[in-house]
Design a protein around this motif. Structure first.
Motif, PDB file in Angstrom:
ATOM      1  N   ALA A   1       2.433  -2.397  -0.728  1.00 38.56           N
ATOM      2  CA  ALA A   1       3.651  -3.301  -0.914  1.00 38.56           C
ATOM      3  C   ALA A   1       3.240  -4.565  -1.850  1.00 38.56           C
ATOM      4  O   ALA A   1       4.157  -5.031  -2.689  1.00 38.56           O
ATOM      5  N   GLY A   2       1.990  -4.869  -2.005  1.00 44.30           N
ATOM      6  CA  GLY A   2       1.602  -6.041  -3.048  1.00 44.30           C
ATOM      7  C   GLY A   2       1.180  -5.685  -4.416  1.00 44.30           C
ATOM      8  O   GLY A   2       0.768  -6.336  -5.071  1.00 44.30           O
ATOM      9  N   TRP A   3       1.107  -4.312  -4.490  1.00 42.50           N
ATOM     10  CA  TRP A   3       0.750  -3.523  -5.927  1.00 42.50           C
ATOM     11  C   TRP A   3       1.610  -4.204  -7.094  1.00 42.50           C
ATOM     12  O   TRP A   3       0.791  -4.761  -8.294  1.00 42.50           O
ATOM     13  N   ASP A   4       2.753  -4.140  -7.176  1.00 47.85           N
ATOM     14  CA  ASP A   4       3.531  -4.525  -8.225  1.00 47.85           C
ATOM     15  C   ASP A   4       3.339  -6.106  -8.543  1.00 47.85           C
ATOM     16  O   ASP A   4       3.082  -6.302  -9.643  1.00 47.85           O
ATOM     17  N   ASP A   5       3.219  -6.967  -7.489  1.00 45.84           N
ATOM     18  CA  ASP A   5       3.017  -8.280  -7.969  1.00 45.84           C
ATOM     19  C   ASP A   5       1.703  -8.546  -8.222  1.00 45.84           C
ATOM     20  O   ASP A   5       1.398  -9.502  -9.371  1.00 45.84           O
ATOM     21  N   TRP A   6       0.663  -7.916  -7.763  1.00 45.52           N
ATOM     22  CA  TRP A   6      -0.633  -8.070  -8.124  1.00 45.52           C
ATOM     23  C   TRP A   6      -0.949  -7.511 -10.040  1.00 45.52           C
ATOM     24  O   TRP A   6      -1.535  -8.188 -10.473  1.00 45.52           O
ATOM     25  N   LEU A   7      -0.085  -6.467 -10.168  1.00 53.52           N
ATOM     26  CA  LEU A   7      -0.287  -6.112 -11.726  1.00 53.52           C
ATOM     27  C   LEU A   7       0.531  -6.933 -12.433  1.00 53.52           C
ATOM     28  O   LEU A   7       0.064  -7.246 -13.551  1.00 53.52           O
ATOM     29  N   ARG A   8       1.770  -7.696 -11.979  1.00 49.06           N
ATOM     30  CA  ARG A   8       2.251  -8.453 -12.891  1.00 49.06           C
ATOM     31  C   ARG A   8       1.538  -9.612 -12.866  1.00 49.06           C
ATOM     32  O   ARG A   8       1.379 -10.275 -14.081  1.00 49.06           O
TER      33      ARG A   8
ATOM     34  N   ILE B   1      -4.977   3.445 -13.741  1.00 47.48           N
ATOM     35  CA  ILE B   1      -5.881   3.602 -12.578  1.00 47.48           C
ATOM     36  C   ILE B   1      -6.410   1.959 -12.518  1.00 47.48           C
ATOM     37  O   ILE B   1      -7.112   1.449 -13.278  1.00 47.48           O
ATOM     38  N   ALA B   2      -6.235   1.707 -11.308  1.00 52.21           N
ATOM     39  CA  ALA B   2      -6.665   0.384 -10.870  1.00 52.21           C
ATOM     40  C   ALA B   2      -7.017   0.313  -9.364  1.00 52.21           C
ATOM     41  O   ALA B   2      -6.823   1.132  -8.775  1.00 52.21           O
ATOM     42  N   ASN B   3      -7.797  -0.808  -9.284  1.00 45.37           N
ATOM     43  CA  ASN B   3      -8.126  -1.179  -7.777  1.00 45.37           C
ATOM     44  C   ASN B   3      -7.420  -2.627  -7.318  1.00 45.37           C
ATOM     45  O   ASN B   3      -8.313  -3.345  -7.416  1.00 45.37           O
ATOM     46  N   PRO B   4      -6.241  -2.569  -6.788  1.00 44.83           N
ATOM     47  CA  PRO B   4      -5.573  -3.779  -6.593  1.00 44.83           C
ATOM     48  C   PRO B   4      -6.295  -4.586  -5.317  1.00 44.83           C
ATOM     49  O   PRO B   4      -6.178  -3.830  -4.243  1.00 44.83           O
TER      50      PRO B   4
END
Length: 115
Positions: A100-107, A78-81
């Motif tokens: 579309a930017g969630w995966d890069d934010w998480l990495r 549970i996150a707030n990108p």
């Protein structure tokens, strides 16, 4: 470490501060790790077992089982990108990222912690 599955009693407040304090008291540790995956359900990871409490029923409790080196694991998060949009040299306003930017934010956030 002990993993405990709790089911909140009817009438228990759905207030995270209240819940954190009750879990800390029941686990006898100031900063227990816990999650609230869905209404009425709490999962905790503590050094000692959670003792019986009035505000919840202990559904299950046991030692955390670690996975073998190289094993694939699945995580739920549970996150707030967000990102800060700066205007006029100011501090910036937190703005949600498009999906579309969630995966890069998480990495970026987990860089060096997870392979």
């Amino acid at each position: 470490m002990i993993l405990t599955h709790l089911r909140l009693s009817r009438g228990a407040p759905h207030d995270t501060r209240w819940l954190h304090q009750r879990i800390a008291e029941a686990a006898n540790e100031p900063r227990p790790l816990w999650a609230f995956p869905r209404p009425g359900v709490v999962i905790t990871q503590t050094a000692l077992p959670i003792r019986s409490v009035q505000w919840a029923t202990i559904e299950s409790q046991g030692e955390v089982v670690c996975c073998a080196d190289g094993a694939a694991v699945q995580l739920a998060l549970i996150a707030n990108p967000t990102r800060a949009l700066r205007e006029h040299g100011g501090r910036g306003t937190r703005t949600p990222l498009a999906e579309a930017g969630w995966d890069d934010w998480l990495r970026h956030k987990l860089a060096g912690a997870v392979d």
